[in-house]
Design a protein around this motif. Structure first.
Motif, short mmCIF file in Angstrom:
data_model
loop_
_atom_site.label_atom_id
_atom_site.label_comp_id
_atom_site.label_asym_id
_atom_site.label_seq_id
_atom_site.Cartn_x
_atom_site.Cartn_y
_atom_site.Cartn_z
N ASN C 287 0.60 -1.31 0.06
CA ASN C 287 0.11 0.11 0.04
C ASN C 287 0.84 1.37 0.13
N LYS C 288 2.10 1.19 -0.46
CA LYS C 288 3.06 2.38 -0.66
C LYS C 288 3.32 2.95 0.59
N GLU C 289 3.07 2.54 1.64
CA GLU C 289 3.27 3.29 2.78
C GLU C 289 4.70 3.69 3.05
N THR C 290 5.54 2.64 3.08
CA THR C 290 7.12 2.93 2.97
C THR C 290 7.55 3.77 2.16
N LEU C 291 7.17 3.69 0.81
CA LEU C 291 7.60 4.39 -0.29
C LEU C 291 7.21 5.85 -0.06
N THR C 292 6.08 6.29 0.50
CA THR C 292 5.62 7.60 0.59
C THR C 292 6.38 8.28 1.73
N GLN C 293 6.73 7.39 2.73
CA GLN C 293 7.53 8.00 3.91
C GLN C 293 9.24 8.10 3.41
N ASN C 294 9.55 7.37 2.48
CA ASN C 294 10.96 7.25 1.95
C ASN C 294 11.19 8.57 0.92
N ILE C 295 9.98 8.84 0.21
CA ILE C 295 10.11 9.99 -0.72
C ILE C 295 9.91 11.16 0.25
N GLY C 296 9.15 11.36 1.25
CA GLY C 296 8.72 12.36 1.93
C GLY C 296 10.37 12.84 2.78
N ASN C 297 10.98 11.94 3.08
CA ASN C 297 12.27 11.96 3.94
C ASN C 297 13.31 12.46 3.08
N GLY C 298 13.09 12.40 1.50
CA GLY C 298 14.08 12.66 0.76
C GLY C 298 15.11 11.73 0.51
N LEU C 299 14.96 10.48 0.52
CA LEU C 299 15.66 9.29 0.52
C LEU C 299 15.65 8.69 -1.15
N VAL C 300 14.45 9.35 -1.67
CA VAL C 300 14.24 8.54 -3.03
C VAL C 300 14.36 9.41 -4.36
N GLY C 301 15.13 8.87 -5.26
CA GLY C 301 15.72 9.59 -6.36
C GLY C 301 14.84 9.75 -7.56
N ALA C 302 14.22 8.47 -7.86
CA ALA C 302 13.07 8.56 -9.13
C ALA C 302 11.87 7.55 -8.60
N PHE C 303 10.76 7.58 -8.98
CA PHE C 303 9.59 6.63 -8.96
C PHE C 303 8.43 6.78 -10.06
N SER C 304 7.91 5.78 -9.96
CA SER C 304 6.79 5.94 -11.00
C SER C 304 5.36 5.92 -9.94
N ASP C 305 4.36 6.68 -10.32
CA ASP C 305 3.33 6.58 -9.57
C ASP C 305 1.97 6.95 -10.60
N ASP C 306 0.79 6.91 -9.83
CA ASP C 306 -0.26 7.44 -10.48
C ASP C 306 -0.06 9.04 -10.83
N ASN C 307 -0.72 9.52 -12.16
CA ASN C 307 -0.49 10.65 -12.42
C ASN C 307 -0.65 11.86 -11.38
N ASP C 308 -1.32 11.53 -10.39
CA ASP C 308 -2.12 12.82 -9.63
C ASP C 308 -1.66 12.34 -8.22
N ALA C 309 -1.24 11.12 -7.81
CA ALA C 309 -1.14 10.57 -6.44
C ALA C 309 -0.47 11.51 -5.46
N ILE C 310 0.59 12.19 -5.89
CA ILE C 310 1.48 12.79 -4.96
C ILE C 310 0.96 14.40 -4.73
N PHE C 311 0.14 14.71 -5.30
CA PHE C 311 -0.17 16.37 -5.45
C PHE C 311 -1.40 16.78 -4.43
N TYR C 312 -1.65 15.80 -3.58
CA TYR C 312 -3.05 16.14 -2.60
C TYR C 312 -2.57 17.01 -1.67
N PRO C 313 -3.35 17.64 -0.93
CA PRO C 313 -3.02 18.32 0.16
C PRO C 313 -2.46 17.53 1.39
N ASP C 314 -1.49 17.80 1.93
CA ASP C 314 -0.49 16.97 2.71
C ASP C 314 -0.02 15.70 2.36
N GLY C 315 -0.21 15.69 1.05
CA GLY C 315 0.40 14.34 0.19
C GLY C 315 1.86 14.38 0.11
#
Lengths: 300, 290, 530
Positions: C287-315
């Motif tokens: 369910n992407k939980e760990t990935l979301t945390q890692n992106i948020g913490n600035g550990l991830v260089g690149a990733f694929s996702d749904d075209n809108d997934a990361i843009f929601y408020p507090d997303g």
């Protein structure tokens, strides 16, 4: 003693049983006609009565499925390990609590130990991943910062078994102590006093007074546990399990969920349920019989 | 002297073991508590462990200002008390009768009851039964189908079997009826197990929500756990929601989830300390002496 | 003697209490059933399923709010039809719908599901109304609104047993990269698979984010949004026949497991994993939980996702920039296939399946209702609210007014779940749909979303359409989709030397668990279609 006289003396007992038996007949036996789904090609729109009989076809299909045997094996394996690890845990904790002399600490720890029982598996799942994850789990962060190798607690099937068992103990042991504590409260205090006069040591007292004092409870729980060897809750293996360890984490309940409920194949789900019920009942009767012979305790 | 030292060492070990267990049980709870007081960014970054970060009480403000939540708490308490009281009456009635080992027909009754632990009709017949009894969307749909748990009844029986027959017989020789013996002798002696089973029934009802998903559609009859389940489940199916094209603003903040967990859990947690007084050992001693 | 009597009274009292509680229950249940009016429904009545997500704001419910009243007033009153909404818990929709269908009564006149397996099952068992004549007579507007391309997805064996909702955009995936990392290393935006690989290696070795060795060059999970773009770039171009026969559609998703190139894709995943270029814990992260945390913490260089997934408020993007104010993401399209094209799957043009049970006596009213929804801006009203209060029009596209009062925002509650005929907001043209989609986000993200929306529809691979359901797919779908994921996880995580053996043995298990049955049935279906 004639039946009339017997009944006249004991009618109150039967009067007490009227409502409970009515309850079982209406709410438990009433819906049981649903069991016939196992022998029918269940059609939602024809209902249970209107669906066509297919005899044992449903059973044939389930027994021909290789996943059925894997999940059956896993169910028995996980339950057996639970019986060895998780069954004694509450007993040991309860005895420790019982032996504890500091009253405030006793009350406080009782209250805290049963908290995990109230946290739902979804939330536990999240916490487990934060703790045990290989790359960002807290425990592995600690290990790697000490220069040790990370341990695949969740993605290696053998380590996963340990994680699964520990989570189970953690979640249920405190709750399980309540029953033993209630039983311990019923032990005659004079026995302990007499033992003290005799100069018996603590361990000896536990072995000769405490445990025999709650033996009926232990045996009752053991028999029921054996009856449940073949059934397993859905949430714990589902939440703690993952794709990397499906060889072990896939159990009958997740199997039924997959083949039966998700795709609306109630026939197959009912077949597995019926199989579990028959085997479970046999296990229980056998355990009950053996226990009666060995310990003179039984539930039937 | 030696024995005293051994005793002391034994006590110390117990304290150490229990302290560790207590900590293990407490930490996740503290974690959820910390999350409930934290800001979104530290939570989403996974940095909140045991202490709140960006401390705030917004989540609790939101929970306590939600009238439906408060009403649901009231309903859940009422439901739990009603359920537990009825369950205990039924379970005691059945358990007492069946604890009499020489009762004619006992084996048949026991077998009939034990069978229901394994065989059930499944959700479709159960739903139809509930509908035919006109229980849908009433509190009774959440009460009646669970009145007696065979498992708890068996536990009660095994406890009652431990009460010396001499007590019952002497009461009956004194001219007490079987009902009278139950009320005056048996029940007072069984307080620890009665307290335990009440707790089990109460907690089971408090935490249960699967039946409400099937039988209840009126929001007035939503128990707390159902509301909590909706909230947690909603974030689980977020992938689906995206597909549904209305994902905007349906994201529930983690802190609100945690605060709701607290709100739905703490009331039932308080029941146990209150029941603890019934677990005082030695209830039986006085009775046997008397 | 008197004493004895007293005891008996007490004892009888206990039984009486038990008894009365039962009687009481019987009484009160009778009352309530009368109150809820289970009697015969009036001629013009209509029961409509609605999802209960349990998140209705205080004072309103899923089945009783401003918009349900709007329907009752504007459709119900006008046509003399008594409209009732029946709430069904969102997360249990299939279970509860099954129970309602099997119980024979209580079934709403309009039901729906996202699960194609459930739809096929109902159709196969003969429980649904054939909608073709009804659509011709009462649903011309609806037919026009949905279009033939969408409608055909609602057919079972050529019969229109359901009305599929229309999707506003079919694009699914885009990829994103840390632009600030690229700038720091002086690297160009990767435009091909090879360039991406080199970039990932540079992220790993040079650690531009100063993560202290924790860098995850390519964020990965076992959810399709993360792996699909990569996997499909390895799939070789095939003929239309091969694509039909070799695709396996499981739980409404096309899996390329038998298409040429799939094995290469997994072998590539294996290489990335063993070189430490993708998330170590990807197998646990459904369910992407760990990935979301890692992106948020600035550990991830690149990733694929749904075209809108990361843009929601507090997303995810919000969290990333709050933790690392300098972090900037760019939308990229780097996964090129053997033809140099960035081919990636898109959604089918349909959303949920809307069905009318055969037992319903109000099929005409049901179609009239759906037809009504597709006319005269009713759907727009349900989705967007009132012009001036909830939105303003910019170039004919509604833009939400921010900071609505509680009263105003309560009025919008449940809109997405009432407007069942559409997924997302639909206008006269695709361009308008896209524009409305982009404008529904906050201004600072609108540029990157526009780009990611374009990427998600570039070189689209449309789902394979089957006019007749593949029985083996509905039978084994859930089992096999788990087996595929298991294969991907296992074969990715083994040392490179063991890849061949692991892959082949798991593929064999897959085929014998139903994969072969699907393949055989699809081959037969293709020659039948000819």
């Amino acid at each position: 003693m004639g039946y009339t006289r017997y009944f006249r003396r004991n009618w109150q007992m039967y009067a007490l049983l009227v409502l409970p038996m009515l309850f079982f007949i209406i709410f438990k036996y009433g819906p049981m006609y649903g069991v016939q789904i196992a022998f029918k090609d269940f059609n939602f729109f024809k209902g249970i009565g209107g669906s066509e009989w297919i005899g044992l076809d449903g059973f044939r299909e389930v027994f021909a499925n290789q996943d059925f045997y894997i999940t059956l094996r896993n169910t028995l394996m996980l339950n057996f390990l639970d019986l060895i690890v998780s069954f004694p845990a509450p007993l040991i904790i309860a005895i420790m609590l019982f032996e504890l002399k500091v009253v405030w600490f006793k009350k406080l720890s009782q209250t805290i130990l049963y908290i995990p029982h109230f946290i739902s598996w979804v939330i536990i799942g999240g916490i487990v991943y934060q703790l045990f994850g290989q790359q960002s789990g807290m425990i592995n962060n600690l290990l790697t910062s000490l220069g040790l190798d990370a341990i695949p607690f969740l993605s290696d099937k053998n380590y996963w078994l340990i994680t699964y068992l520990l989570t189970g103990v953690w979640q249920s042991a405190g709750w399980g102590t309540i029953l033993y504590l209630a039983a311990l409260a019923g032990i005659n205090k004079e026995l302990f006093e007499a033992a003290e006069v005799d100069g018996a040591g603590r361990i000896k007292r536990i072995l000769h007074i405490t445990i025999p004092g709650i033996k009926p409870t232990i045996v009752t729980l053991l028999i029921i546990n054996l009856g449940n060897m073949i059934s397993i809750g859905f949430e714990r293996p589902f939440v703690i399990g993952n794709l990397a360890v499906m060889e072990y984490s896939d159990v009958l309940s997740t199997f039924v969920y997959r083949i039966g409920l998700e795709s609306g194949q109630y026939t197959l789900a009912t077949v597995v349920g019926l199989f579990q019920a028959v085997v479970g009942l046999l296990f229980l009767l056998a355990a009950n019989y053996i226990s009666k012979k060995l310990t003179d305790e039984s539930i039937l | 002297m030696n024995e005293r030292a051994a005793n002391k060492a034994f006590d110390t070990w117990i304290v150490i073991c229990l302290t560790l267990s207590v900590l293990a049980c407490l930490i996740p709870f503290v974690h959820i508590l910390a999350v409930s007081f934290s800001g979104t960014v530290p939570i989403a970054s996974g940095r909140v462990t045991l202490f709140p970060m960006d401390f705030n009480i917004e989540a609790y403000k939101k929970v306590f200002s939600d009238a439906a939540m408060i009403r649901s708490l009231g309903f859940t308490i009422f439901l739990t008390v009603l359920f537990t009281a009825l369950c205990m009456m039924m379970t005691v009635a059945a358990g007492y009768a069946l604890s009499k080992k020489d009762l004619k027909g006992r084996k048949i009754f026991m077998f009939l009851i034990v069978v229901t632990m394994f065989f059930s009709g499944g959700i479709i017949p159960e739903y139809i039964l509930t509908r035919e009894l006109h229980l849908l969307n009433t509190i009774w749909a959440l009460v009646l189908p669970g009145l007696i748990s065979p498992f708890y009844m068996i536990i009660l029986i095994s406890f009652l079997a431990g009460i010396p027959d001499a007590l019952k017989e002497s009461a009956e020789i004194d001219g007490s009826s079987q009902f009278g013996t139950l009320i005056r002798i048996i029940l007072p002696l069984s307080m620890p197990v009665l307290a335990t089973l009440s707790l089990f029934y109460a907690v089971g009802r408090w935490n249960g929500f699967q039946d409400t998903l099937m039988y209840i559609t009126k929001p007035e009859l939503y128990p707390l756990q159902l509301k909590l389940y909706h909230m947690i489940q909603n974030s689980q199916v977020s992938d689906l929601m995206r597909m549904e094209g209305n994902a905007v603003s349906t994201v529930v903040p983690e802190s609100l989830k945690a605060a709701t967990v607290m709100f739905a859990t703490v009331p039932i947690l308080l029941v146990y300390p209150w029941l603890q007084r019934y677990f005082v050992s030695g209830v039986m001693t006085g009775a046997v002496k008397g | 003697m008197t004493n004895d009597n007293g005891k008996r009274k007490l004892a009888l009292g206990l039984s009486a209490v038990l008894m009365s509680s039962m009687v009481l229950s019987a009484c009160s249940s009778k009352d309530s059933s009368e109150a809820s009016g289970n009697g015969a429904a009036p001629a013009g009545s209509l029961k409509i399923e609605i999802f209960d997500r349990g998140n209705a704001p205080a004072g309103v419910t899923a089945s009783d709010n401003f918009l349900t009243n709007y329907v009752k007033e504007n459709f119900g009153k006008a046509n003399n039809i008594n409209v009732e909404f029946v709430p069904i818990p969102r997360s249990e929709e299939v279970t509860k719908l099954n129970v309602l269908m099997a119980s024979g009564t209580d079934v709403p006149d309009i039901v729906f599901t996202y699960d194609s397996g459930t739809f096929n099952k109902y159709a196969e068992q003969g429980g649904l109304t054939d909608l073709t004549p009804l659509l011709q007579e009462h649903g011309q507007n609806l037919t026009k609104f949905l279009g033939e391309d969408t409608l055909r997805y609602g057919q079972y064996d050529g019969v229109q047993y359901s009305i599929p909702a229309k999707r506003s955009t079919i694009g699914k995936y885009a990829s994103f990269i840390r632009q600030d990392w690229l700038d720091k290393l002086g690297l160009p935006v990767p435009a091909t698979s090879e360039e991406l690989y080199n970039t990932l290696t540079a992220f790993k070795t040079k650690d531009p984010g100063e993560t202290g060795g924790k860098v995850i060059p390519l964020g990965m999970t076992i959810a399709a949004a993360q792996y699909d773009s990569l996997v499909w770039s390895f799939i070789k171009p095939v003929s239309e026949q091969e694509r039909f026969e070799l695709t396996q559609n499981l739980s409404s998703r096309d899996y390329p497991i038998l298409l040429p190139g799939f094995k290469d894709a997994i072998q590539y995943m294996n290489k990335l994993y063993n070189e430490g270029l993708i998330s170590k814990d990807f197998a646990l992260d459904e369910n992407k939980e760990t990935l979301t945390q890692n992106i948020g913490n600035g550990l991830v260089g690149a990733f694929s996702d749904d075209n809108d997934a990361i843009f929601y408020p507090d997303g995810t993007y919000d969290v990333l920039t709050k933790n690392n104010p300098k972090a900037v993401l760019s939308a990229i399209d780097p996964f090129t296939n053997s033809e140099g094209k960035t081919a990636k799957p898109v959604s089918a043009p349909n959303g949920m399946y809307i069905m009318i049970p055969k037992s319903s006596k109000h099929a005409v009213e049901a179609i009239k209702y759906l037809d009504w929804m597709s006319t005269e801006g009713h759907l727009q009203y349900i989705q967007n609210g009132i012009e001036g209060e909830h939105y303003t029009l910019e170039d004919g596209v509604p833009v939400s007014i921010p900071d609505l009062s509680v009263e105003s925002s309560n009025k919008l509650s449940g809109g997405g779940d009432i407007g069942i005929i559409a997924n997302g907001r639909i206008f006269e043209s695709q361009e308008k749909n896209n524009e409305a989609f982009v404008k529904s986000f906050r201004t600072q993200y609108q540029d990157i979303i526009a780009k990611s929306l374009t990427i998600s529809t570039t070189n689209p691979i449309e789902p394979v359409f089957t006019s007749r359901p593949i029985e083996a797919e509905s039978k084994y779908g859930t089992t096999l989709s788990d087996k595929i994921k298991q294969l991907m996880v296992k074969a990715t995580m083994v040392p490179p030397g063991e890849f061949e053996v692991t892959y082949e043995s798991m593929l064999k298990d897959y085929m014998s668990s139903g994969g072969q049955a699907i393949l055989d049935e699809r081959k037969a279906a293709y020659s039948e279609q000819k």
